[in-house]
Design a protein around this motif. Structure first.
Motif, PDB file in Angstrom:
ATOM      1  N   GLU A  53       0.990   4.205  -2.864  1.00  0.00           N
ATOM      2  CA  GLU A  53       0.800   5.619  -2.536  1.00  0.00           C
ATOM      3  C   GLU A  53       2.009   6.442  -2.968  1.00  0.00           C
ATOM      4  O   GLU A  53       1.859   7.563  -3.460  1.00  0.00           O
ATOM      5  CB  GLU A  53       0.533   5.798  -1.036  1.00  0.00           C
ATOM      6  CG  GLU A  53      -0.820   5.278  -0.602  1.00  0.00           C
ATOM      7  CD  GLU A  53      -1.966   5.953  -1.353  1.00  0.00           C
ATOM      8  OE1 GLU A  53      -1.956   7.196  -1.517  1.00  0.00           O
ATOM      9  OE2 GLU A  53      -2.873   5.233  -1.798  1.00  0.00           O
ATOM     10  N   ARG A  82       1.747   6.968  -6.653  1.00  0.00           N
ATOM     11  CA  ARG A  82       0.715   7.969  -6.954  1.00  0.00           C
ATOM     12  C   ARG A  82       1.223   9.376  -6.663  1.00  0.00           C
ATOM     13  O   ARG A  82       0.975  10.309  -7.429  1.00  0.00           O
ATOM     14  CB  ARG A  82      -0.548   7.683  -6.141  1.00  0.00           C
ATOM     15  CG  ARG A  82      -1.296   6.446  -6.616  1.00  0.00           C
ATOM     16  CD  ARG A  82      -2.495   6.128  -5.761  1.00  0.00           C
ATOM     17  NE  ARG A  82      -3.463   7.211  -5.788  1.00  0.00           N
ATOM     18  CZ  ARG A  82      -4.414   7.383  -4.900  1.00  0.00           C
ATOM     19  NH1 ARG A  82      -4.562   6.533  -3.904  1.00  0.00           N
ATOM     20  NH2 ARG A  82      -5.258   8.380  -4.995  1.00  0.00           N
ATOM     21  N   ASP A  85       0.834  -1.208   0.000  1.00  0.00           N
ATOM     22  CA  ASP A  85       0.000   0.000   0.000  1.00  0.00           C
ATOM     23  C   ASP A  85       0.869   1.258   0.000  1.00  0.00           C
ATOM     24  O   ASP A  85       0.573   2.234  -0.693  1.00  0.00           O
ATOM     25  CB  ASP A  85      -0.930   0.023   1.206  1.00  0.00           C
ATOM     26  CG  ASP A  85      -1.985  -1.057   1.165  1.00  0.00           C
ATOM     27  OD1 ASP A  85      -2.162  -1.698   0.098  1.00  0.00           O
ATOM     28  OD2 ASP A  85      -2.629  -1.281   2.213  1.00  0.00           O
ATOM     29  N   ARG A  86       1.933   1.238   0.779  1.00  0.00           N
ATOM     30  CA  ARG A  86       2.848   2.381   0.849  1.00  0.00           C
ATOM     31  C   ARG A  86       3.499   2.619  -0.510  1.00  0.00           C
ATOM     32  O   ARG A  86       3.632   3.761  -0.949  1.00  0.00           O
ATOM     33  CB  ARG A  86       3.903   2.116   1.916  1.00  0.00           C
ATOM     34  CG  ARG A  86       4.885   3.214   2.103  1.00  0.00           C
ATOM     35  CD  ARG A  86       5.812   2.893   3.246  1.00  0.00           C
ATOM     36  NE  ARG A  86       7.106   3.472   3.000  1.00  0.00           N
ATOM     37  CZ  ARG A  86       8.174   3.208   3.696  1.00  0.00           C
ATOM     38  NH1 ARG A  86       8.123   2.342   4.684  1.00  0.00           N
ATOM     39  NH2 ARG A  86       9.310   3.783   3.427  1.00  0.00           N
TER      40      ARG A  86
END
Length: 83
Positions: free
Chosen positions: A42, A45, A38-39
């Motif tokens: 992100e 992004r 997830d990190r």
């Protein structure tokens, strides 16, 4: 799955299992890897957004959309038993 934890990591993982937060040390490692994934997503992004901003491709700031994305991410984590 085969992996080697340091003594400190093993102690931490066992404490998480003992607290009832996770069913096994494998589940602790899976949760950690999920958070790392997830990190990374992100980070990618954010890097894309910075590059777009530097090129003058500004994206309008929509606070409601940001809040909804946060709620969706939290709901997904809760559904996967990560929270």
């Amino acid at each position: 799955m085969s992996y080697q934890l340091t003594p400190a990591q093993q102690k931490f993982a066992e404490a998480q299992v003992a607290s009832g937060a996770y069913e096994s040390t494998d589940k602790v490692v899976e949760a950690a890897l999920g958070l790392l994934r997830d990190r990374q997503v992100e980070f990618e992004r954010l890097a894309t957004a910075i590059a777009q901003d530097e090129r003058g491709e500004h994206i309008p700031f929509d606070m409601e959309k940001i809040k909804q994305a946060g709620r969706d991410a939290l709901h997904a984590r809760q559904s996967n038993g990560e929270c």
